[in-house]
Write an enzyme that holds these catalytic residues in place. Structure first.
Site, PDB file in Angstrom:
ATOM      1  CD  GLU A   1      37.267 -19.511 -36.489  1.00 57.23           C
ATOM      2  OE1 GLU A   1      37.159 -20.067 -35.284  1.00 57.23           O
ATOM      3  OE2 GLU A   1      36.089 -19.251 -37.114  1.00 57.23           O
TER       4      GLU A   1
ATOM      5  NE  ARG B   1      34.562 -15.597 -36.097  1.00 50.22           N
ATOM      6  CZ  ARG B   1      33.532 -15.319 -36.943  1.00 50.22           C
ATOM      7  NH1 ARG B   1      33.833 -14.649 -37.984  1.00 50.22           N
ATOM      8  NH2 ARG B   1      32.314 -15.819 -36.898  1.00 50.22           N
TER       9      ARG B   1
ATOM     10  CE  LYS C   1      29.999 -14.139 -33.541  1.00 51.40           C
ATOM     11  NZ  LYS C   1      29.315 -15.404 -33.995  1.00 51.40           N
TER      12      LYS C   1
ATOM     13  CG  HIS D   1      32.683 -22.535 -27.352  1.00 51.47           C
ATOM     14  ND1 HIS D   1      32.623 -21.517 -26.175  1.00 51.47           N
ATOM     15  CD2 HIS D   1      31.588 -22.670 -27.818  1.00 51.47           C
ATOM     16  CE1 HIS D   1      31.554 -20.901 -26.660  1.00 51.47           C
ATOM     17  NE2 HIS D   1      31.045 -21.628 -27.656  1.00 51.47           N
TER      18      HIS D   1
ATOM     19  CE  LYS E   1      33.036 -19.066 -37.893  1.00 51.89           C
ATOM     20  NZ  LYS E   1      33.541 -19.831 -36.472  1.00 51.89           N
TER      21      LYS E   1
ATOM     22  CG  ASN F   1      36.808 -20.806 -30.215  1.00 48.47           C
ATOM     23  OD1 ASN F   1      35.318 -21.154 -30.570  1.00 48.47           O
ATOM     24  ND2 ASN F   1      37.647 -21.105 -31.134  1.00 48.47           N
TER      25      ASN F   1
ATOM     26  CD  GLU G   1      27.745 -19.401 -26.741  1.00 46.61           C
ATOM     27  OE1 GLU G   1      28.674 -18.514 -26.723  1.00 46.61           O
ATOM     28  OE2 GLU G   1      27.627 -20.605 -27.035  1.00 46.61           O
TER      29      GLU G   1
ATOM     30  CG  HIS H   1      32.813 -27.418 -29.014  1.00 45.57           C
ATOM     31  ND1 HIS H   1      33.583 -26.593 -29.601  1.00 45.57           N
ATOM     32  CD2 HIS H   1      31.372 -27.140 -29.130  1.00 45.57           C
ATOM     33  CE1 HIS H   1      32.835 -25.711 -30.423  1.00 45.57           C
ATOM     34  NE2 HIS H   1      31.542 -26.176 -29.932  1.00 45.57           N
TER      35      HIS H   1
ATOM     36  NE  ARG I   1      28.104 -19.413 -60.743  1.00 55.35           N
ATOM     37  CZ  ARG I   1      27.173 -19.713 -61.751  1.00 55.35           C
ATOM     38  NH1 ARG I   1      26.352 -18.746 -61.956  1.00 55.35           N
ATOM     39  NH2 ARG I   1      27.305 -20.722 -62.551  1.00 55.35           N
TER      40      ARG I   1
ATOM     41  CG  HIS J   1      26.415 -24.918 -27.615  1.00 55.14           C
ATOM     42  ND1 HIS J   1      27.536 -25.402 -27.982  1.00 55.14           N
ATOM     43  CD2 HIS J   1      26.697 -23.332 -27.624  1.00 55.14           C
ATOM     44  CE1 HIS J   1      28.450 -24.473 -28.345  1.00 55.14           C
ATOM     45  NE2 HIS J   1      27.954 -23.336 -28.034  1.00 55.14           N
TER      46      HIS J   1
HETATM   47  N1  LIG Z   1      26.470 -19.093 -37.244  1.00 53.69           N
HETATM   48  C1  LIG Z   1      27.134 -19.095 -36.211  1.00 53.69           C
HETATM   49  O1  LIG Z   1      27.859 -18.016 -36.029  1.00 53.69           O
HETATM   50  C2  LIG Z   1      26.627 -19.570 -35.137  1.00 53.69           C
HETATM   51  C3  LIG Z   1      27.011 -19.291 -33.739  1.00 53.69           C
HETATM   52  C4  LIG Z   1      26.597 -20.044 -32.856  1.00 53.69           C
HETATM   53  C5  LIG Z   1      25.539 -21.002 -33.008  1.00 53.69           C
HETATM   54  N2  LIG Z   1      25.337 -21.582 -34.110  1.00 53.69           N
HETATM   55  C6  LIG Z   1      24.389 -22.672 -34.708  1.00 53.69           C
HETATM   56  O2  LIG Z   1      23.054 -22.390 -34.055  1.00 53.69           O
HETATM   57  C7  LIG Z   1      22.641 -23.458 -33.565  1.00 53.69           C
HETATM   58  C8  LIG Z   1      22.065 -23.449 -32.368  1.00 53.69           C
HETATM   59  O3  LIG Z   1      20.968 -22.360 -32.290  1.00 53.69           O
HETATM   60  P1  LIG Z   1      19.796 -22.310 -31.455  1.00 53.69           P
HETATM   61  O4  LIG Z   1      19.945 -22.608 -30.211  1.00 53.69           O
HETATM   62  O5  LIG Z   1      19.159 -20.942 -31.755  1.00 53.69           O
HETATM   63  O6  LIG Z   1      18.830 -23.839 -31.933  1.00 53.69           O
HETATM   64  P2  LIG Z   1      17.397 -23.934 -32.753  1.00 53.69           P
HETATM   65  O7  LIG Z   1      17.498 -22.952 -34.019  1.00 53.69           O
HETATM   66  O8  LIG Z   1      17.356 -25.521 -33.091  1.00 53.69           O
HETATM   67  O9  LIG Z   1      16.425 -23.521 -31.804  1.00 53.69           O
HETATM   68  C9  LIG Z   1      16.126 -24.000 -30.489  1.00 53.69           C
HETATM   69  C10 LIG Z   1      15.029 -24.695 -30.651  1.00 53.69           C
HETATM   70  O10 LIG Z   1      13.972 -23.540 -30.156  1.00 53.69           O
HETATM   71  C11 LIG Z   1      12.914 -23.357 -31.086  1.00 53.69           C
HETATM   72  N3  LIG Z   1      12.472 -21.927 -31.217  1.00 53.69           N
HETATM   73  C12 LIG Z   1      13.289 -20.972 -31.777  1.00 53.69           C
HETATM   74  N4  LIG Z   1      12.722 -19.857 -31.587  1.00 53.69           N
HETATM   75  C13 LIG Z   1      11.806 -20.142 -30.881  1.00 53.69           C
HETATM   76  C14 LIG Z   1      10.883 -19.155 -29.843  1.00 53.69           C
HETATM   77  N5  LIG Z   1      10.817 -17.948 -29.954  1.00 53.69           N
HETATM   78  N6  LIG Z   1      10.017 -19.967 -29.157  1.00 53.69           N
HETATM   79  C15 LIG Z   1      10.038 -21.193 -29.037  1.00 53.69           C
HETATM   80  N7  LIG Z   1      10.675 -21.846 -29.609  1.00 53.69           N
HETATM   81  C16 LIG Z   1      11.461 -21.399 -30.378  1.00 53.69           C
HETATM   82  C17 LIG Z   1      13.288 -24.098 -32.287  1.00 53.69           C
HETATM   83  O11 LIG Z   1      12.505 -24.546 -33.140  1.00 53.69           O
HETATM   84  C18 LIG Z   1      14.065 -25.147 -31.751  1.00 53.69           C
HETATM   85  O12 LIG Z   1      13.306 -26.077 -31.523  1.00 53.69           O
HETATM   86  C19 LIG Z   1      23.480 -24.571 -33.874  1.00 53.69           C
HETATM   87  O13 LIG Z   1      23.260 -25.396 -34.986  1.00 53.69           O
HETATM   88  C20 LIG Z   1      24.524 -23.815 -33.878  1.00 53.69           C
HETATM   89  O14 LIG Z   1      25.754 -24.620 -34.846  1.00 53.69           O
HETATM   90  C21 LIG Z   1      25.678 -20.778 -35.375  1.00 53.69           C
HETATM   91 ZN   LIG Z   2      28.899 -21.355 -28.335  1.00 50.35          ZN
END
Ligand SMILES: NC(=O)c1ccc[n+]([C@@H]2O[C@H](COP(=O)([O-])OP(=O)(O)OC[C@H]3O[C@@H](n4cnc5c(N)ncnc54)[C@H](O)[C@@H]3O)[C@@H](O)[C@H]2O)c1
Ligand SMILES: [Zn+2]
Length: 373
Positions: A241, A245, A231, A252, A147, A249, A189, A256, A125, A268
């Protein structure tokens, strides 16, 4: 060579925490764990790519201070941000009899952060977790705001929870191994944070574009710190949100739509870059934004190597893009809304809050102009 002092950005949510940013800040993690004691035992969650590239160094730093961790490696990529992967983490925790007094360490991009954060939110939990983001996107976006969640076949991030990390260590050194495409995606971003809240950040991103592309650590650290501050300030004002917040977007609504209509051929950040250009143009045409400012935003994105036109992909039409936007959850009762700047650094607020009605005829005309031949 002396390292500059790390940036420390406070995030005033409940509980409050700090985002530590700079080259080499992963070295602070062991001492912080020993002092703050978020858990009596730790599991390091990472993905297959980061396990190979950076996990050994992090484990060595921890081991040097006598901190033992078990590692749980999940398959890399958005396709694995699923309930099944969360189960894989939970089954590994259960097999190791991981207790309610443990804490998770999330080492990776946004996928690992969202998965490990969600697993932490529900294990016994709720147990603490610490974020150690390794992509630019995860540093500036995913690791602030709490999030967490997973994707379902029916849509992205459909199941999740708000769960704040106890601390975030954004070590700029990890970015050295990131692909150019992932790097640019994160820069979109960063630019967004400038447009919505910090005109100086956008100006610096532009002025230092060559040094940013060359990944100079101190330049990146300053930019990440400013983007995280934006942020943090926005989510503090509006943790759940309801309204403020929405400014996050920007870019986006159309972004999106492009991402999904392209079948995710666009990353993205690439989609958001094109989305920001389109939404800024719409804002200018709708009289919200003073006309030359949309060109300024476009110029900065182009100089960072981000796309600013809709590529001649899969025959995307303005109608198909707007249809995808309407299918997105941000279209309330079929009316498209989007966050629009009134000037670089300031978002407009109307009768409907920060989500302003998007004039679809204007949007269709703007998208038609932006289609690559
Ligand atoms: N929680 C939130 O507020 C929030 C905000 C924005 C995005 N997100 C989420 O984040 C995700 C996208 O994040 P991302 O772009 O980091 O994707 P990801 O975690 O898939 O990383 C992208 C790629 O880079 C690789 N990688 C990671 N670090 C590396 C490094 N230092 N060197 C080489 N390769 C590396 C990973 O293995 C992957 O193949 C989405 O699922 C999105 O929904 C969440
Ligand atoms: Zn984004």
């Amino acid at each position: 060579m002396t390292q500059p002092e790390p940036h420390r950005i406070p995030v005033s949510l409940a509980p409050p925490y700090e985002v530590v940013i700079g080259p080499g800040v992963a070295r602070e993690l062991p001492a912080w764990l020993l002092a703050a004691r978020p858990g009596h035992e730790y599991a390091l969650i990472t993905d297959t790519h980061v396990e190979r590239l950076h996990a050994p160094a992090v484990r060595a730093l921890l081991a040097a201070e006598g901190i033992e961790v078990r590692t749980i490696v999940v398959p890399a990529g958005e396709a694995h941000k699923t309930r099944a992967t969360k189960e894989l983490i939970e089954d590994a925790l259960a097999a190791g009899r991981f207790g309610r007094d443990g804490a998770l360490l999330a080492l990776g991009g946004g996928v690992v952060g969202d998965l490990a954060g969600f697993a932490a939110a529900t294990w016994h939990r709720g147990i603490p977790f610490v974020a150690i983001p390794t992509t630019l996107l995860a540093m500036v976006d995913a690791s602030v705001g709490g999030k967490t969640g997973v994707d379902l076949p029916a849509g992205k991030n459909l199941v999740g929870a708000f769960h704040q990390p106890r601390a975030v260590f954004a070590d700029i050194g990890f970015l050295a191994t990131l692909s150019d495409r992932e790097m640019r995606s994160g820069l979109a971003e960063v630019a967004k944070c400038g447009v919505i809240r910090d005109a100086k950040l956008l100006a610096r991103l532009d002025h230092d574009a060559a040094r940013v592309i060359a990944r100079e650590p101190s330049v990146l650290a300053d930019l990440v710190a400013d983007a995280v501050a934006v942020k943090a300030e926005v989510v503090q004002a509006d943790e759940r949100e309801s309204d403020r917040r929405q400014i996050l977007n920007f870019g986006h609504t159309i972004g999106h739509a492009l991402e999904s209509a392209s079948g995710y051929a666009l990353a993205h950040g690439e989609a958001v870059s094109i989305g920001m250009v389109a939404e800024a143009r719409c804002a200018a045409r709708q009289g919200v934004l003073a006309a030359p400012e949309d060109r300024v935003i476009e110029g900065v994105l182009a100089r960072l190597g981000l796309p600013v036109r809709v590529p001649a992909l899969l025959g995307l039409t303005p109608a198909a893009i707007l249809e995808a936007a309407r299918a997105d959850k941000k279209a309330r009762a079929g009316r498209l809304r989007c966050a629009m700047p009134s000037a670089i650094g300031t978002m407009a607020r109307g009768e409907t809050g920060y989500g302003l009605p998007l004039d679809e005829a204007v949007a269709a005309a703007v998208l038609a102009e932006m289609l690559e031949a």
